[in-house]
Motif scaffolding. Structure first.
Motif, PDB file in Angstrom:
ATOM      1  N   GLU A  59       8.115 -50.868  43.802  1.00 19.91           N
ATOM      2  CA  GLU A  59       8.366 -50.029  42.635  1.00 19.91           C
ATOM      3  C   GLU A  59       9.460 -49.005  42.886  1.00 19.91           C
ATOM      4  N   THR A  60      10.295 -49.245  43.870  1.00 23.12           N
ATOM      5  CA  THR A  60      11.396 -48.337  44.160  1.00 23.12           C
ATOM      6  C   THR A  60      12.464 -48.476  43.087  1.00 23.12           C
ATOM      7  N   ASP A  61      12.874 -47.345  42.546  1.00 26.88           N
ATOM      8  CA  ASP A  61      13.887 -47.332  41.485  1.00 26.88           C
ATOM      9  C   ASP A  61      15.251 -47.065  42.121  1.00 26.88           C
ATOM     10  N   SER A  66      16.438 -40.715  42.769  1.00 28.17           N
ATOM     11  CA  SER A  66      17.049 -40.574  44.101  1.00 28.17           C
ATOM     12  C   SER A  66      17.692 -41.869  44.584  1.00 28.17           C
ATOM     13  N   HIS A  67      17.723 -42.879  43.743  1.00 28.68           N
ATOM     14  CA  HIS A  67      18.343 -44.180  44.049  1.00 28.68           C
ATOM     15  C   HIS A  67      17.712 -44.879  45.252  1.00 28.68           C
ATOM     16  N   GLY A  68      16.471 -44.568  45.557  1.00 32.33           N
ATOM     17  CA  GLY A  68      15.780 -45.230  46.663  1.00 32.33           C
ATOM     18  C   GLY A  68      16.197 -44.748  48.039  1.00 32.33           C
ATOM     19  N   ILE A  69      16.929 -43.641  48.091  1.00 28.48           N
ATOM     20  CA  ILE A  69      17.411 -43.136  49.381  1.00 28.48           C
ATOM     21  C   ILE A  69      16.259 -42.749  50.313  1.00 28.48           C
ATOM     22  N   PRO A  70      15.207 -42.034  49.852  1.00 26.22           N
ATOM     23  CA  PRO A  70      14.109 -41.702  50.773  1.00 26.22           C
ATOM     24  C   PRO A  70      13.441 -42.952  51.360  1.00 26.22           C
ATOM     25  N   GLU A  71      13.268 -43.973  50.533  1.00 28.09           N
ATOM     26  CA  GLU A  71      12.629 -45.201  51.003  1.00 28.09           C
ATOM     27  C   GLU A  71      13.506 -45.917  52.026  1.00 28.09           C
ATOM     28  N   ILE A  72      14.783 -46.032  51.731  1.00 27.68           N
ATOM     29  CA  ILE A  72      15.690 -46.733  52.643  1.00 27.68           C
ATOM     30  C   ILE A  72      15.798 -46.001  53.973  1.00 27.68           C
ATOM     31  N   VAL A  73      15.963 -44.669  53.920  1.00 26.38           N
ATOM     32  CA  VAL A  73      16.074 -43.881  55.146  1.00 26.38           C
ATOM     33  C   VAL A  73      14.799 -44.004  55.977  1.00 26.38           C
ATOM     34  N   SER A  94       6.257 -41.284  62.023  1.00 23.45           N
ATOM     35  CA  SER A  94       7.575 -40.691  61.793  1.00 23.45           C
ATOM     36  C   SER A  94       8.151 -41.108  60.444  1.00 23.45           C
ATOM     37  N   GLY A  95       8.002 -42.375  60.085  1.00 18.45           N
ATOM     38  CA  GLY A  95       8.484 -42.843  58.789  1.00 18.45           C
ATOM     39  C   GLY A  95       7.761 -42.175  57.636  1.00 18.45           C
ATOM     40  N   THR A  96       6.468 -41.991  57.771  1.00 21.04           N
ATOM     41  CA  THR A  96       5.689 -41.335  56.721  1.00 21.04           C
ATOM     42  C   THR A  96       6.102 -39.881  56.565  1.00 21.04           C
ATOM     43  N   ILE A  97       6.240 -39.180  57.682  1.00 22.84           N
ATOM     44  CA  ILE A  97       6.648 -37.774  57.633  1.00 22.84           C
ATOM     45  C   ILE A  97       8.059 -37.654  57.048  1.00 22.84           C
ATOM     46  N   CYS A  98       8.958 -38.516  57.474  1.00 15.61           N
ATOM     47  CA  CYS A  98      10.323 -38.506  56.953  1.00 15.61           C
ATOM     48  C   CYS A  98      10.320 -38.727  55.445  1.00 15.61           C
ATOM     49  N   TYR A  99       9.578 -39.691  54.977  1.00 15.03           N
ATOM     50  CA  TYR A  99       9.525 -39.982  53.546  1.00 15.03           C
ATOM     51  C   TYR A  99       8.966 -38.797  52.765  1.00 15.03           C
ATOM     52  N   MET A 100       7.889 -38.210  53.259  1.00 10.62           N
ATOM     53  CA  MET A 100       7.273 -37.079  52.559  1.00 10.62           C
ATOM     54  C   MET A 100       8.215 -35.881  52.513  1.00 10.62           C
ATOM     55  N   VAL A 101       8.913 -35.600  53.614  1.00 12.78           N
ATOM     56  CA  VAL A 101       9.860 -34.485  53.614  1.00 12.78           C
ATOM     57  C   VAL A 101      11.002 -34.755  52.633  1.00 12.78           C
ATOM     58  N   LEU A 102      11.524 -35.964  52.652  1.00  9.79           N
ATOM     59  CA  LEU A 102      12.619 -36.294  51.738  1.00  9.79           C
ATOM     60  C   LEU A 102      12.191 -36.192  50.271  1.00  9.79           C
ATOM     61  N   VAL A 103      11.010 -36.687  49.961  1.00 12.04           N
ATOM     62  CA  VAL A 103      10.552 -36.693  48.573  1.00 12.04           C
ATOM     63  C   VAL A 103      10.145 -35.285  48.104  1.00 12.04           C
ATOM     64  N   GLN A 104       9.475 -34.533  48.974  1.00 12.42           N
ATOM     65  CA  GLN A 104       8.940 -33.235  48.575  1.00 12.42           C
ATOM     66  C   GLN A 104       9.955 -32.104  48.689  1.00 12.42           C
ATOM     67  N   VAL A 105      10.903 -32.199  49.634  1.00 17.34           N
ATOM     68  CA  VAL A 105      11.815 -31.088  49.892  1.00 17.34           C
ATOM     69  C   VAL A 105      13.240 -31.399  49.454  1.00 17.34           C
ATOM     70  N   VAL A 106      13.770 -32.513  49.916  1.00 16.21           N
ATOM     71  CA  VAL A 106      15.178 -32.813  49.689  1.00 16.21           C
ATOM     72  C   VAL A 106      15.429 -33.288  48.265  1.00 16.21           C
ATOM     73  N   PHE A 107      14.654 -34.248  47.786  1.00 13.36           N
ATOM     74  CA  PHE A 107      14.878 -34.833  46.466  1.00 13.36           C
ATOM     75  C   PHE A 107      13.871 -34.331  45.432  1.00 13.36           C
ATOM     76  N   ALA A 108      13.400 -33.119  45.589  1.00 16.59           N
ATOM     77  CA  ALA A 108      12.374 -32.552  44.680  1.00 16.59           C
ATOM     78  C   ALA A 108      12.924 -32.229  43.320  1.00 16.59           C
TER      79      ALA A 108
END
Length: 108
Positions: A59-61, A66-73, A94-108
């Motif tokens: 279901e990545t858009d 965010s064009h799927g950037i958090p998922e890809i990274v 590490s992947g889970t933490i990275c995704y959560m930080v990207l989604v909650q902080v960077v691409f909020a």
């Protein structure tokens, strides 16, 4: 209504069945393991990881937001860490933490 004794009996039976099912292959294949079981043991981990990857990214858009950037990274981080350290727990955590930080902080 189920009382405490019945609940404990149900839990004990379920735990017993789980233990038996987990130990059964060791008793059945203790001397010689069939080739089909060895093949499945070699192939299934990769297919399960591929299935989880498809499930996580289904279901990545890639067009909006965010064009799927958090998922890809995060996927690239998991792959790189696992290739480097061969530690599944470190890679997934590490992947889970990275995704959560990207989604909650960077691409909020």
């Amino acid at each position: 209504m189920i009382n405490t004794t019945q609940s404990l009996i149900i839990i004990a039976v379920m735990a017993g069945v789980t233990v038996i099912l987990r130990l059964l292959p060791y008793f059945l294949f203790s001397k010689n393991t069939p080739k089909a079981v060895l093949y499945l043991g070699n192939v299934l981990p990769y297919s399960i990881v591929a299935m989880l990857l498809v499930y996580c990214l289904k279901e990545t858009d890639f067009i909006g937001g965010s064009h799927g950037i958090p998922e890809i990274v995060s996927v690239l981080l998991v792959a790189a860490l696992h290739k480097w350290k061969h530690n599944m727990l470190l890679s997934i955590l590490s992947g889970t933490i990275c995704y959560m930080v990207l989604v909650q902080v960077v691409f909020a």
